[in-house]
Each structure stands twice: as C-alpha cells, then as structure tokens.
Design an enzyme around this catalytic site. Structure first.
Site, PDB file in Angstrom:
ATOM      1  N   CYS A 117     -15.375  -3.287  -1.215  1.00 22.20           N
ATOM      2  CA  CYS A 117     -16.381  -2.844  -0.251  1.00 22.20           C
ATOM      3  C   CYS A 117     -15.923  -3.117   1.177  1.00 22.20           C
ATOM      4  CB  CYS A 117     -17.672  -3.611  -0.475  1.00 22.20           C
ATOM      5  SG  CYS A 117     -18.256  -3.500  -2.164  1.00 22.20           S
ATOM      6  N   ARG A 136      -9.738   1.082   1.789  1.00 16.82           N
ATOM      7  CA  ARG A 136      -9.999  -0.029   0.851  1.00 16.82           C
ATOM      8  C   ARG A 136     -10.514   0.472  -0.498  1.00 16.82           C
ATOM      9  NH1 ARG A 136     -10.988  -4.837   3.963  1.00 16.82           N
ATOM     10  NH2 ARG A 136     -12.539  -5.589   2.509  1.00 16.82           N
ATOM     11  N   TRP A 187     -17.623  -0.353  -3.384  1.00 18.89           N
ATOM     12  CA  TRP A 187     -16.725  -0.129  -4.536  1.00 18.89           C
ATOM     13  C   TRP A 187     -17.444  -0.791  -5.695  1.00 18.89           C
ATOM     14  CZ3 TRP A 187     -12.332  -3.331  -6.711  1.00 18.89           C
ATOM     15  CH2 TRP A 187     -11.515  -2.561  -7.549  1.00 18.89           C
ATOM     16  N   ASN A 222     -20.632  -7.598   0.604  1.00 16.33           N
ATOM     17  CA  ASN A 222     -19.344  -7.424  -0.074  1.00 16.33           C
ATOM     18  C   ASN A 222     -19.116  -8.713  -0.851  1.00 16.33           C
ATOM     19  OD1 ASN A 222     -16.753  -7.070  -0.885  1.00 16.33           O
ATOM     20  ND2 ASN A 222     -15.845  -7.228   1.155  1.00 16.33           N
ATOM     21  N   GLY A 223     -18.814  -8.592  -2.153  1.00 14.86           N
ATOM     22  CA  GLY A 223     -18.577  -9.790  -2.961  1.00 14.86           C
ATOM     23  C   GLY A 223     -19.358  -9.682  -4.270  1.00 14.86           C
ATOM     24  N   GLU A 271       9.187  -3.017  -9.005  1.00 17.04           N
ATOM     25  CA  GLU A 271       8.463  -2.527  -7.823  1.00 17.04           C
ATOM     26  C   GLU A 271       8.591  -1.014  -7.711  1.00 17.04           C
ATOM     27  OE1 GLU A 271       6.305  -3.609  -6.052  1.00 17.04           O
ATOM     28  OE2 GLU A 271       6.271  -2.233  -4.359  1.00 17.04           O
ATOM     29  N   LYS A 323       5.389   1.599  -7.742  1.00 15.10           N
ATOM     30  CA  LYS A 323       5.149   2.597  -6.676  1.00 15.10           C
ATOM     31  C   LYS A 323       4.900   3.968  -7.282  1.00 15.10           C
ATOM     32  CE  LYS A 323       4.270   0.548  -3.907  1.00 15.10           C
ATOM     33  NZ  LYS A 323       4.183  -0.765  -4.352  1.00 15.10           N
ATOM     34  N   GLU A 382       1.516   4.164  -9.417  1.00 14.19           N
ATOM     35  CA  GLU A 382       0.218   3.984  -8.729  1.00 14.19           C
ATOM     36  C   GLU A 382      -0.107   5.123  -7.781  1.00 14.19           C
ATOM     37  OE1 GLU A 382      -0.424   0.653  -6.149  1.00 14.19           O
ATOM     38  OE2 GLU A 382       1.663   0.536  -5.577  1.00 14.19           O
ATOM     39  N   HIS A 410      17.430  -3.722 -27.028  1.00 13.81           N
ATOM     40  CA  HIS A 410      16.349  -4.394 -27.768  1.00 13.81           C
ATOM     41  C   HIS A 410      15.097  -3.533 -27.857  1.00 13.81           C
ATOM     42  CE1 HIS A 410      18.826  -7.995 -27.750  1.00 13.81           C
ATOM     43  NE2 HIS A 410      19.087  -7.722 -26.486  1.00 13.81           N
ATOM     44  N   LYS A 428      -7.270  -1.372  -1.886  1.00 14.31           N
ATOM     45  CA  LYS A 428      -6.186  -2.007  -1.137  1.00 14.31           C
ATOM     46  C   LYS A 428      -6.176  -3.510  -1.367  1.00 14.31           C
ATOM     47  CE  LYS A 428      -2.722  -2.536   1.567  1.00 14.31           C
ATOM     48  NZ  LYS A 428      -1.376  -2.192   1.022  1.00 14.31           N
TER      49      LYS A 428
END
Ligand code: AGP
Length: 606
Positions: free
Chosen positions: A2, A27, A74, A98-99, A479, A483, A486, A502, A601
C-alpha cells in the site's frame, strides 16, 4: 504494497495528493481512494482500480480543500473492491492505513458486541471504530488516536482526519511513513519518490511515533504521550531522478543509471593512494573476535549476499552463511553474540528481512544493514548501516540496487581484510584500482546492446530458459533467471553448472535456450565441459564471456563479450547483459515491465 500520501497547507490538496499517489504506483496496488477535508466536512472517493480511474470519478469541483489524505491498496485482508478500498470513513473519522493489524479480529468482535457495525472485510476498519469508541469515552481526538494505536498489534502507517477538527494525525509502527516539510505546508508519504518534487526536507518517523499537524505546526510525540524530536534530513534526489528521464520504463532507466549508481556508491569510501577503504557511517565490532558472518535477504538482495559470501570467504577466511530471510527467521538459527549479521535490502522495509535483523539482535549479534533508502526501517534499526547510493529504484525488478550492493560488499570485504591483516595497503590499493574502472566498463556494455536485442528477438517465444554458471557466477545466473521470469513471465531456472549431470541435462533439447556465464577464470575449463554437454544435445547456447577467443565461441548460437575484470567483480559486469535481455524480451512481449503482475516493489508483509 500500500501507499499513503497526505497534505496540509495553503494549496488545494486534491491535485497534490493524486500526483503523489501516481508516483507510488510502482509499489503495486489494486484500489485507490482519497479524502479531502472541506469546511469541516470530509468527502471521500475511492474505487477498485487505478489512480487514473479514481481521478475520473473524483471531480475537482467536489473535492476542494487544503487538507487531505489518499491511499493505494494492495489487498492483504479482503478482496480488491470499493468497500475494502481506503480511506475508511466511520462516523466523522477517516483513516488510511498501510500494514497488518494482527489482533483486528479480537478488536472487531469486542466492538461489534457494543454495537459497532462493520462495512468491510479489512483489518483497517477497526481503527476508526476504535477511535470512535475512545471519543465516546470523552477523550479528545489526538488522545483517542493514541489510545487506539496502543491497542494495535502488528504494523501500521496511518493518516487520520475527523470532521470539525482541522487536524491531520499520522503515526507509524513497522510500516514506513515520512513527513515532507514545505513552506508552511506538510506532506506525508510512504516513501521519498512520492513527494520529492515538492520538497527535499524530510522527517523519517520511527516506530511508535505520532505526528499531529495542527495549524502550521507539527507536534511530534510517541504513543506514550511524550513529546519527541526527530532530525530533519535533506535528501538530494531530484524529482527528475524519480521520473523516467526519457526512458520508456523505469527499469531501463535504472539499468542505464548503473555506471553513475556504482560511482556514487564508491564515492568518498576509499583513499586509493593510501590503500584504505572507510565507511564514515560505520562502526564495526572488533573483527578478530568475529567467528561467523551471516548474510540474509530476499530475492535479488539474497543473490547479492551469495556473491558477498564468495568475496568474504575467499579473502577474509571467515565462515559465511547466507540464507533467505523467510527461511532464516523460522529455522531457529544458532547465532553467537560474536557473529555479524548482514541484512541486505533495497527498500529497507522487507518484512522478512526486518524480522531476520530482530532475530540477530535477540542473539546479541552485531547487525549491519546494506540499504538504498535513507530512513528505512533496516537503515535505522540495525546496529550499523551502509547505504548504496543508487538513487530511487522505482521499477519492481531490481537492477542498480543489485550492482551497488555488490560494490558495497566488495568495499566492505577490502575494509575488513585490511583490518584483519589479510590484505596490506598495497593489495587494497590494487583492488581499489579495479573497482574504480567498473562504472566505465558497465558503460561500455551499455553502448553495445544491439546483439542483446537480437538475442531477445530470437528467444522471446521460448517457453523455458535455463541459466547456468559456476562459483561466483551461480548467484549471477540466479539473478538473471529472476529478472526474466518476473518481468516477462517466461519460466526461467538457474542451476550451478556442475549440477547439469544431476538432473537438468534432461531438459536440454533444440527448443531450450541455455544462458551460460563462462569468463576465462577459475571456472572456465569445467564450464566448457558443461557447454559441450548442452551442445551435444542440440541445446541453444547463449554464452557470456570476457574472452572473444573462448574455445566454444564458434560453436554456440550467440556470444556476448564483457570487459575483463577481477573474479570478485565479474558479477557486476555479467549481470548487465542478463538484465537487458530480460528487459528487451519483456518489452517485446508487452508485459507491464515496471509493475509486473502480482508483484510489489517492497514486500512489507509476510
Ligand atoms: C527483485 O527484482 C525483486 N523485486 C525482489 O526479489 C526483491 O529483490 C526482494 O523483494 C527484496 O527486496 P528488498 O531488496 O527491498 O529487500
């Protein structure tokens, strides 16, 4: 995640709040709302959907007033809908939050029994109801809020108004909230980019702080009712830095900002002629007593930790254990008070990483955070902090934060190696001269992107990708895979190249692109063997190397050459083409690059 914004001042609040909300969109959210205090009344508009949808339904003529709050939600409790959107107005009290209120069901049940009717499924709605219950007991508005906050368990950043009270109250606990100071006007926001174009003077509220905006003054207090003082910080981000600067997406801008971001992260932290590295904001414990170093984070920041482990173990000869924060906090780790626990976080607000820090503090370990956001929880509450100076990272997919985190790990390794006598000043000077060249080497990669765009066009319809690398290149390919998945939503998997036999080698066929990091370093010979294995099964190899004469160069489908550097710094250079390939594929596929589906984010809830 949020977002909250607030304004009290001499101008009309509506446009200021909507513009600030737009800057918080990165966000991630699913609904938005606004409340304006006008002539002792409060008008609320809210809806499921985007800020632009809110703008359509909230006509400026109705929403006139010089004080207001607004919110992007959110969903955590209650589906995305108008009834669950914030602001929540109960009686004459209006709240944005928010929370997560962990004890909201108990409070809701108790208030329901004394006649309170709830109209949403949210945890947030208990806040205005609880305030009203305290008002009805004869408390004034600020005291009713303070008593309410004392009851709340969990996390909150709140902004609260009441009809017939020209007062705006803000408070925070474990969720971020900052105050922007204008000329006789005040701003509230969840983070800096939302209001950086209005002011660069900020107060970063701390847990259990309350701020009461009355007339043209702020009263700072805590939930115990004691007056407090907080520093005024100047943040030298311009509004433009938080805007796209002519790039199509924030992510692309931030990839291209990496030379500057790394330069600024290095600035003032070494004296090359003396062969010294220093962090003015840091006081480490006595290093000879340190028996173990932990590095804990989430996502991209965790990959940076894995790279830090390679640097530290090779040069400090101190055991390093890395862990994903969401695992670390639940496995009852055996942390000694002589340990150092390093927490890495771009936002400084990731709930699991904050919890990991608290676990470390409980054990008496020295906690050190590596953060990109001034005033963030991890930056303020760890025993020590080192800031990456990447500037605001708006794109959900982390890029410049990652490369600057690696730069900080490298400098910290030099600092500690020198203190421990593992490196003398001449050796440190040699290493410093290598990292000084990195921004220019990143720039040289950014000037040769056409072959990367070609690779993106060639493989954009692939359904799966495999990324492989050895040693310090294994976290780098992790990484690279993150990228791609996502932002393009293509499945991508990263594997230690030595693991091919393996299991993963069963995946190889002519449809599968395999990205391989294989510089001419200690991993070279063995990785050539892995490339052979892939080619023998008609896999499509995309090779990233610093050696144009690589023995596989003529046999692979694509090769991208990066500049040479020392082993520990190769990840900074190798990741840039992986970031760009992910970006170009996502851009070709037309996904929402800066706000990918389902992502936020900063993950400030578990
Ligand atoms: C990375 O591209 C993702 N956005 C995500 O994995 C991110 O790195 C993770 O959520 C950690 O965030 P932090 O660095 O702000 O703690």
């Amino acid at each position: 995640m949020c977002g909250i914004v607030g304004y009290k001042g001499k101008d009309e609040a509506y446009s200021i709040l909507i513009d600030a909300l737009k800057k918080l969109e990165y966000r991630g959210y699913d609904s938005a709302g606004i409340a304006i205090w006008q002539n002792n009344k409060i008008v609320v508009e809210r809806n499921k959907g985007k800020v632009d949808d809110l703008r359509k339904i909230a006509s400026k003529n109705i929403l006139k007033g010089k004080m207001g709050i607004a919110h992007t939600r959110w969903a955590t409790h209650g589906t995305p809908s108008e009834r669950n959107a914030h602001p929540h107005k109960v009686g004459d009290v209006v709240v944005v939050h928010n929370g997560i209120i962990e004890n909201y069901m108990d409070i809701k049940e108790r208030l329901h029994q004394i006649g309170h009717e709830f109209s949403s499924d949210t945890d947030t709605e208990v806040i205005p109801h609880l305030i009203i219950s305290y008002l009805e007991k004869g408390n004034d508005f600020v005291e009713a809020i303070r008593l309410t906050l004392k009851e709340l368990q969990g996390s909150y950043a709140v902004a609260i108004m009441r009809e017939n009270e020209r007062i705006l109250v803000a408070a925070k606990k474990e969720s971020p909230l900052i105050i922007g100071l204008g000329d006789d006007e005040f701003y509230l926001a969840s983070d800096v980019p939302a209001i950086i174009n209005k002011t660069n003077r900020f107060i970063f509220l701390e847990d259990n702080d309350m701020a009461v905006f009355r007339d043209d003054k702020i009263l700072l207090m805590n939930t115990e009712g004691e007056n407090i003082e907080r520093k005024i910080n100047t943040v030298n981000w311009t509004g433009a830095m938080a805007e796209k600067g002519g790039y199509k997406h924030f992510m692309l801008k931030e990839i291209f900002e990496q030379p500057r971001a790394v330069s600024e992260t290095l600035l003032g932290r070494f004296k090359e002629e003396k062969g010294e590295v220093d962090f003015e904001e840091l006081t480490l414990p006595e290093l000879k007593n340190v028996k173990k170093i932990w590095m804990v984070a989430c996502g991209t920041s965790y990959h940076a930790c894995m790279i830090g482990k390679h640097m530290f173990e090779a040069n400090l000869r101190i055991p390093v254990e890395t862990d994903i924060a969401s695992e670390f906090r639940y496995r009852n780790p055996i942390i000694s008070k002589n340990d150092i626990l390093i927490l890495v976080s771009q936002s400084g607000e990731t709930a699991d990483t904050i919890a990991a820090m608290k676990e470390g503090k409980r054990s008496g370990a020295y906690t050190l955070s590596i953060c990109n956001v001034l005033g963030s929880t991890l930056a303020r509450e760890a025993d020590g902090v080192i800031f990456t100076h990447a500037g605001p990272e708006i794109g959900v997919a982390s890029t410049k934060a990652f490369t600057t985190q690696i730069a900080v790990f490298f400098l910290l390794m030099l600092h500690m190696a020198n203190k421990l006598g593992k490196m003398d000043n001449d050796e440190v000077r040699g290493m410093i001269s290598e990292i000084k060249k990195i921004p220019h080497k990143i720039q040289s990669i950014l000037e040769h992107t056409s072959s990367l765009e070609e690779i993106a066009r060639r493989y954009m319809t692939s359904k799966d990708f495999l990324y492989i690398g050895r040693g310090i290149h294994y976290p780098t390919v992790m990484e690279g895979a993150l990228k791609l998945k996502e932002i393009s939503y293509i499945h991508a998997e990263a594997y230690a190249a030595g693991e091919m036999k393996h299991g993963p080698i069963a995946l190889i066929d002519e449809k599968l692109p395999v990205a391989v990091i294989s510089p001419r370093d200690q991993t070279y010979i063995k990785t050539c063997g892995n490339i052979e294995e892939v080619l023998a099964r008609r896999g499509r190899v995309i090779l990233f190397t610093d050696d144009p004469q690589h023995e596989m160069a003529k046999r692979v489908d694509n090769i991208f050459t990066i500049p040479e550097t020392i082993y520990e710094l190769l990840p900074i250079l190798c990741v840039v083409p992986l970031q760009l390939i992910a970006y170009y594929i996502a851009n070709l596929l037309g996904t929402d690059v800066d706000q990918p589906r389902n992502l936020a984010k900063s993950v400030t809830v578990e």
